[in-house]
Design a protein around this motif. Structure first.
Motif, short mmCIF file in Angstrom:
data_model
loop_
_atom_site.label_atom_id
_atom_site.label_comp_id
_atom_site.label_asym_id
_atom_site.label_seq_id
_atom_site.Cartn_x
_atom_site.Cartn_y
_atom_site.Cartn_z
N VAL A 185 47.79 54.16 -26.90
CA VAL A 185 46.65 53.53 -27.57
C VAL A 185 47.07 52.15 -28.06
O VAL A 185 47.89 52.02 -28.98
CB VAL A 185 46.16 54.37 -28.77
CG1 VAL A 185 44.87 53.76 -29.33
CG2 VAL A 185 45.95 55.82 -28.36
N ASP A 186 46.55 51.11 -27.42
CA ASP A 186 46.91 49.73 -27.79
C ASP A 186 45.82 48.79 -27.29
O ASP A 186 45.35 48.93 -26.16
CB ASP A 186 48.27 49.36 -27.17
CG ASP A 186 48.90 48.15 -27.85
OD1 ASP A 186 48.27 47.06 -27.85
OD2 ASP A 186 50.01 48.29 -28.38
N ASP A 187 45.43 47.83 -28.11
CA ASP A 187 44.36 46.92 -27.71
C ASP A 187 44.86 45.82 -26.78
O ASP A 187 44.06 45.09 -26.19
CB ASP A 187 43.70 46.29 -28.94
CG ASP A 187 44.67 45.45 -29.76
OD1 ASP A 187 45.77 45.96 -30.06
OD2 ASP A 187 44.35 44.30 -30.11
N GLU A 188 46.18 45.69 -26.61
CA GLU A 188 46.73 44.69 -25.70
C GLU A 188 46.91 45.27 -24.29
O GLU A 188 47.66 46.22 -24.10
CB GLU A 188 48.09 44.19 -26.21
CG GLU A 188 48.02 43.45 -27.53
CD GLU A 188 49.39 42.92 -27.93
OE1 GLU A 188 50.01 42.18 -27.14
OE2 GLU A 188 49.85 43.25 -29.04
N MET A 189 46.21 44.70 -23.33
CA MET A 189 46.28 45.19 -21.96
C MET A 189 47.71 45.15 -21.41
O MET A 189 48.15 46.07 -20.72
CB MET A 189 45.36 44.37 -21.04
CG MET A 189 45.37 44.86 -19.59
SD MET A 189 44.34 43.85 -18.50
CE MET A 189 42.71 44.14 -19.21
N GLY A 190 48.44 44.08 -21.73
CA GLY A 190 49.80 43.94 -21.23
C GLY A 190 50.70 45.07 -21.69
O GLY A 190 51.52 45.57 -20.91
N ILE A 191 50.55 45.48 -22.94
CA ILE A 191 51.35 46.58 -23.48
C ILE A 191 50.97 47.89 -22.79
O ILE A 191 51.84 48.68 -22.41
CB ILE A 191 51.14 46.73 -25.01
CG1 ILE A 191 51.63 45.47 -25.73
CG2 ILE A 191 51.87 47.97 -25.52
CD1 ILE A 191 53.12 45.24 -25.62
N ARG A 192 49.67 48.12 -22.62
CA ARG A 192 49.22 49.35 -21.97
C ARG A 192 49.76 49.44 -20.54
O ARG A 192 50.23 50.49 -20.10
CB ARG A 192 47.69 49.43 -21.94
CG ARG A 192 47.04 49.51 -23.31
CD ARG A 192 45.59 50.00 -23.22
NE ARG A 192 44.76 49.18 -22.34
CZ ARG A 192 44.10 48.09 -22.73
NH1 ARG A 192 44.19 47.68 -23.99
NH2 ARG A 192 43.33 47.41 -21.89
N GLU A 250 53.51 51.73 -16.65
CA GLU A 250 54.44 51.60 -15.52
C GLU A 250 55.78 52.29 -15.80
O GLU A 250 56.29 53.04 -14.97
CB GLU A 250 54.69 50.11 -15.23
CG GLU A 250 55.63 49.88 -14.05
CD GLU A 250 55.82 48.40 -13.74
OE1 GLU A 250 56.69 48.10 -12.91
OE2 GLU A 250 55.12 47.56 -14.34
N ILE A 251 56.32 52.05 -16.99
CA ILE A 251 57.62 52.63 -17.34
C ILE A 251 57.54 54.15 -17.41
O ILE A 251 58.37 54.87 -16.83
CB ILE A 251 58.12 52.06 -18.68
CG1 ILE A 251 58.43 50.57 -18.55
CG2 ILE A 251 59.35 52.82 -19.16
CD1 ILE A 251 58.76 49.89 -19.86
N LEU A 252 56.55 54.67 -18.12
CA LEU A 252 56.45 56.11 -18.32
C LEU A 252 56.05 56.85 -17.04
O LEU A 252 56.47 57.97 -16.80
CB LEU A 252 55.46 56.42 -19.45
CG LEU A 252 55.88 55.88 -20.82
CD1 LEU A 252 54.78 56.09 -21.84
CD2 LEU A 252 57.17 56.55 -21.29
N SER A 253 55.23 56.20 -16.20
CA SER A 253 54.86 56.79 -14.92
C SER A 253 56.09 56.88 -14.02
O SER A 253 56.26 57.85 -13.27
CB SER A 253 53.76 55.97 -14.23
OG SER A 253 52.55 56.04 -14.94
N ASP A 254 56.96 55.87 -14.09
CA ASP A 254 58.20 55.90 -13.32
C ASP A 254 59.08 57.08 -13.72
O ASP A 254 59.86 57.58 -12.91
CB ASP A 254 58.99 54.60 -13.51
CG ASP A 254 58.47 53.47 -12.63
OD1 ASP A 254 57.73 53.76 -11.68
OD2 ASP A 254 58.79 52.30 -12.89
N GLU A 255 58.93 57.51 -14.97
CA GLU A 255 59.70 58.65 -15.45
C GLU A 255 59.05 59.98 -15.07
O GLU A 255 59.56 61.05 -15.40
CB GLU A 255 59.84 58.58 -16.97
CG GLU A 255 60.66 57.40 -17.45
CD GLU A 255 62.05 57.36 -16.83
OE1 GLU A 255 62.77 58.36 -16.93
OE2 GLU A 255 62.40 56.33 -16.22
N GLY A 256 57.92 59.91 -14.38
CA GLY A 256 57.26 61.13 -13.93
C GLY A 256 56.16 61.63 -14.85
O GLY A 256 55.56 62.68 -14.59
#
Length: 228
Positions: free
Chosen positions: A7-14, A19-25
Motif C-alpha cells: 500500500v503506497d501512493d507512489e507508483m515507483g515504490i509499488r 518486481e522484487i517480491l515477485s522475483d522471490e516467488g
C-alpha cells in the motif's frame, strides 16, 4: 509462496516492491490508497501488508488503527516511510505494526524484514518444496546421497544439458562456456523456484551481477514470477 499487499501512493515504490517480491516467488497486490487497501485486504486476505505511512486522504497510521479496532489486524503489517519520526514508528508498533522500514528501502533489509514478518503470519505456511529441493546428506558422510545424484534433472533443463553436452568440445571456448552457464542458471531457476535471492546466495553472485549475467545469457527471469 506468500500473498503480500503493498500500500503506497507512489507508483515507483509499488512497481519496485512488486518486481522484487515477485522475483522471490510471492504474489503481490498493490493499492495506491486506503480504499483500495481495504478492498484487497477483504478479498485476498494477504499474509503480509507493507503499508506506507504518508498517503493522501487516509494515512497509514489511521488505516492501521481502523483495522486494529475492527479486529481485522489478522496479518502482520510493516510500516514504510521516508519522513516518519521515531515517535511515529513507536506509535505504529503500539497500535499493532510488526516492524518499520525506512525509505529509501535497502534490498537486503526489505527481504530480511519480509521473511521475518512472514514467520509470524498465522495463515502463511512455508512451502515444503523449499526443503525438498535441497540435496539430502547421508548420515555422517557429509556428501549427497547417491540416489539424489542419480536422479535426472528437471525435464527442460535436463534435456537442454544433454543436448549441448555432445557438442561442447566442438565449439570455441567462449561459446561452450556460455552454453554451459545458460544451462546451469536455467537449472538453478527451476530447483530454486525462481528465487533470485536463493540463486544469488547459492552461486555466490551479488544480486545485481546475477541479473546482468542472466540478461546477457538471454534468460527471461519474468517467467518465474509468482511460481514456486
Amino acid at each position: 509462496m506468500a500473498c503480500i499487499l503493498v500500500v503506497d501512493d507512489e507508483m515507483g515504490i509499488r512497481e519496485l516492491l512488486n518486481e522484487i517480491l515477485s522475483d522471490e516467488g510471492h504474489t503481490v497486490y498493490a493499492a495506491e490508497n486506503a480504499m483500495q487497501a481495504r478492498t484487497i485486504r477483504e478479498q485476498m486476505r494477504p499474509d503480509l501488508v507493507l503499508l506506507d505511512i504518508w498517503m493522501p486522504d487516509v494515512d497509514g497510521i489511521t488505516l492501521l488503527k481502523e483495522w486494529s479496532k475492527a479486529g481485522q489486524l489478522t496479518m502482520p503489517v510493516v510500516m514504510m516511510s521516508g519522513h516518519a519520526t521515531i515517535d511515529t514508528a513507536v506509535e505504529a508498533t503500539r497500535i499493532g505494526a510488526l516492524n518499520f522500514l525506512e525509505k529509501p528501502i535497502a534490498l537486503q533489509k526489505l527481504l530480511k524484514t519480509v521473511n521475518k514478518a512472514l514467520e509470524s503470519s498465522p495463515k502463511y505456511v512455508e512451502p515444503p518444496e523449499d526443503k525438498a529441493s535441497q540435496p539430502s546428506l547421508s548420515a555422517g558422510s557429509g556428501s549427497p546421497k547417491a540416489s539424489t545424484l542419480e536422479q535426472p534433472l528437471a525435464s527442460s533443463a535436463g534435456e537442454y544439458i544433454s543436448g549441448i553436452a555432445k557438442t561442447y568440445f566442438d565449439l570455441p571456448l567462449r561459446e561452450a562456456r556460455d552454453l554451459f552457464e545458460k544451462a546451469y542458471f536455467e537449472h538453478q531457476m527451476i530447483i530454486m523456484g525462481g528465487s533470485m535471492t536463493r540463486i544469488s546466495e547459492y552461486t555466490g553472485l551479488e544480486r545485481t551481477h546475477l541479473y546482468r549475467k542472466l540478461k546477457a545469457l538471454g534468460i527471461d527471469t519474468s517467467r518465474n514470477k509468482g511460481e514456486q
